[in-house]
Design a protein around this motif. Structure first.
Motif, short mmCIF file in Angstrom:
data_model
loop_
_atom_site.label_atom_id
_atom_site.label_comp_id
_atom_site.label_asym_id
_atom_site.label_seq_id
_atom_site.Cartn_x
_atom_site.Cartn_y
_atom_site.Cartn_z
N LEU A 38 -12.57 -22.49 -30.68
CA LEU A 38 -12.87 -21.14 -30.17
C LEU A 38 -14.26 -20.68 -30.59
CD1 LEU A 38 -9.41 -19.42 -30.72
CD2 LEU A 38 -10.39 -20.20 -28.56
N ALA A 39 -14.62 -20.96 -31.84
CA ALA A 39 -15.95 -20.56 -32.34
C ALA A 39 -17.06 -21.31 -31.60
CB ALA A 39 -16.04 -20.80 -33.84
N VAL A 40 -16.88 -22.61 -31.40
CA VAL A 40 -17.89 -23.41 -30.69
C VAL A 40 -18.02 -22.94 -29.25
CG1 VAL A 40 -18.43 -25.71 -29.82
CG2 VAL A 40 -17.70 -25.42 -32.19
N VAL A 41 -16.92 -22.69 -28.60
CA VAL A 41 -16.96 -22.21 -27.21
C VAL A 41 -17.71 -20.89 -27.13
CG1 VAL A 41 -15.53 -21.28 -25.33
CG2 VAL A 41 -14.93 -23.46 -26.40
N ALA A 42 -17.40 -19.97 -28.03
CA ALA A 42 -18.08 -18.67 -28.03
C ALA A 42 -19.58 -18.85 -28.26
CB ALA A 42 -17.48 -17.76 -29.10
N ALA A 43 -19.95 -19.73 -29.18
CA ALA A 43 -21.36 -19.94 -29.48
C ALA A 43 -22.09 -20.57 -28.29
CB ALA A 43 -21.51 -20.84 -30.71
N VAL A 44 -21.49 -21.55 -27.65
CA VAL A 44 -22.15 -22.21 -26.50
C VAL A 44 -22.26 -21.24 -25.33
CG1 VAL A 44 -21.87 -24.03 -24.76
CG2 VAL A 44 -21.49 -24.55 -27.18
N VAL A 45 -21.21 -20.51 -25.05
CA VAL A 45 -21.26 -19.55 -23.93
C VAL A 45 -22.31 -18.47 -24.21
CG1 VAL A 45 -19.93 -17.75 -22.73
CG2 VAL A 45 -18.91 -20.00 -23.13
N LEU A 58 -22.81 -27.78 -20.47
CA LEU A 58 -22.43 -29.20 -20.52
C LEU A 58 -22.09 -29.64 -21.94
CD1 LEU A 58 -25.01 -30.75 -18.03
CD2 LEU A 58 -22.60 -30.23 -17.63
N ALA A 59 -22.39 -28.82 -22.93
CA ALA A 59 -22.01 -29.13 -24.32
C ALA A 59 -20.52 -28.87 -24.56
CB ALA A 59 -22.85 -28.31 -25.30
N LEU A 60 -19.91 -28.05 -23.73
CA LEU A 60 -18.49 -27.71 -23.95
C LEU A 60 -17.54 -28.90 -23.82
CD1 LEU A 60 -18.12 -24.22 -22.23
CD2 LEU A 60 -18.12 -24.76 -24.68
N PRO A 61 -17.60 -29.68 -22.73
CA PRO A 61 -16.62 -30.76 -22.60
C PRO A 61 -16.60 -31.78 -23.75
CG PRO A 61 -17.60 -30.30 -20.48
CD PRO A 61 -18.39 -29.53 -21.50
N ALA A 129 -7.31 -24.35 -24.27
CA ALA A 129 -8.39 -24.44 -25.25
C ALA A 129 -9.23 -25.70 -25.09
CB ALA A 129 -7.83 -24.37 -26.66
N PHE A 130 -8.57 -26.82 -24.87
CA PHE A 130 -9.28 -28.09 -24.92
C PHE A 130 -9.64 -28.68 -23.55
CE2 PHE A 130 -6.66 -28.07 -28.89
CZ PHE A 130 -7.72 -27.87 -29.77
N CYS A 131 -9.02 -28.18 -22.48
CA CYS A 131 -9.25 -28.77 -21.16
C CYS A 131 -9.74 -27.75 -20.12
CB CYS A 131 -7.98 -29.44 -20.66
SG CYS A 131 -7.35 -30.70 -21.80
N VAL A 132 -9.06 -26.63 -20.00
CA VAL A 132 -9.42 -25.65 -18.98
C VAL A 132 -10.77 -25.00 -19.28
CG1 VAL A 132 -8.74 -23.46 -17.90
CG2 VAL A 132 -7.01 -25.22 -18.35
N VAL A 133 -11.00 -24.64 -20.54
CA VAL A 133 -12.27 -24.01 -20.90
C VAL A 133 -13.47 -24.91 -20.56
CG1 VAL A 133 -13.68 -23.24 -22.86
CG2 VAL A 133 -11.35 -22.38 -22.58
N PRO A 134 -13.46 -26.20 -20.97
CA PRO A 134 -14.62 -27.02 -20.60
C PRO A 134 -14.73 -27.24 -19.08
CG PRO A 134 -12.99 -28.36 -21.74
CD PRO A 134 -12.56 -26.93 -21.85
N LEU A 135 -13.60 -27.33 -18.40
CA LEU A 135 -13.65 -27.48 -16.94
C LEU A 135 -14.22 -26.21 -16.29
CD1 LEU A 135 -10.32 -29.40 -16.28
CD2 LEU A 135 -12.65 -30.29 -16.04
#
Length: 192
Positions: A38-45, A58-61, A129-135
């Motif tokens: 969750l922290a990494v996703v928030a930081a990348v977004v 593209l760093a998310l997946p 968390a692990f699939c839908v968010v990066p997609l």
């Protein structure tokens, strides 16, 4: 045999404590992986939005797939330890103690009538968390209009990895963990 000799029961209890300690450590590590994701996703977004560069998404997946796979592997080991305790250690210790059941909690908590719905919800959270968010990040990148051929190819590979992880998450959620009893080596022959 002197009083200082280790009994089979003591060995089984020591093994129980050891595997439960491992299970506890893996639970803590697994649960922290969700917070890290969750922290990494928030930081990348946030970084992608601030820089107005959808290609940063593209760093998310890769991050989500690696963290998700690590989460999944730890979750499988946690379940395998529980299965091993229930199907191997507990019956052997109960036999030695001449009691019907050992480690009753290991089976009692699994009888909760809401367990199936919790497992379905947890599977959904893991997928989110692990699939839908990066997609979703990839979809934003694809829709952003700054798609180059090389990054498009990379993003397709990333999408396939996220979908593959999703299939594994669902597969692990649907199947029970099977643990084979350890092979007996040394000691008296079986049935003696």
């Amino acid at each position: 045999m002197s009083e200082r000799d280790i009994t089979e029961g003591q060995l089984l209890l020591a093994e129980y404590q050891s595997v439960k300690d491992e299970q506890k450590a893996r639970i803590g590590f697994r649960d922290n992986l969700l917070y890290v994701t969750l922290a990494v996703v928030a930081a990348v977004v946030a970084a992608a939005a601030q820089a107005e560069q959808t290609s940063m998404l593209l760093a998310l997946p890769p991050v989500c797939v690696v963290l998700g796979w690590t989460y999944l592997v730890n979750d499988e080991k946690i379940s395998a330890i529980g299965t091993y305790v229930r199907s191997d250690l507990a019956p052997r210790l109960a036999g030695l103690a001449q009691t019907e059941v050992a480690f009753r909690w290991e089976t009692a908590h699994r009888g909760d009538r809401r367990r199936a719905s919790r497992k379905v919800i947890q599977c959904g959270i893991d997928l989110l968390a692990f699939c839908v968010v990066p997609l979703a990040g990839l979809a934003v990148y694809w829709g952003g209009g700054q798609v180059g051929a090389g990054l498009l190819a990379l993003s397709i590979v990333e999408a396939l990895a996220a979908v593959g992880l999703g299939a594994q998450v669902v597969s692990y959620a649907r199947r029970p963990v099977a643990v084979q009893p350890p092979a007996v080596t040394g000691g008296p022959p079986q049935g003696s």
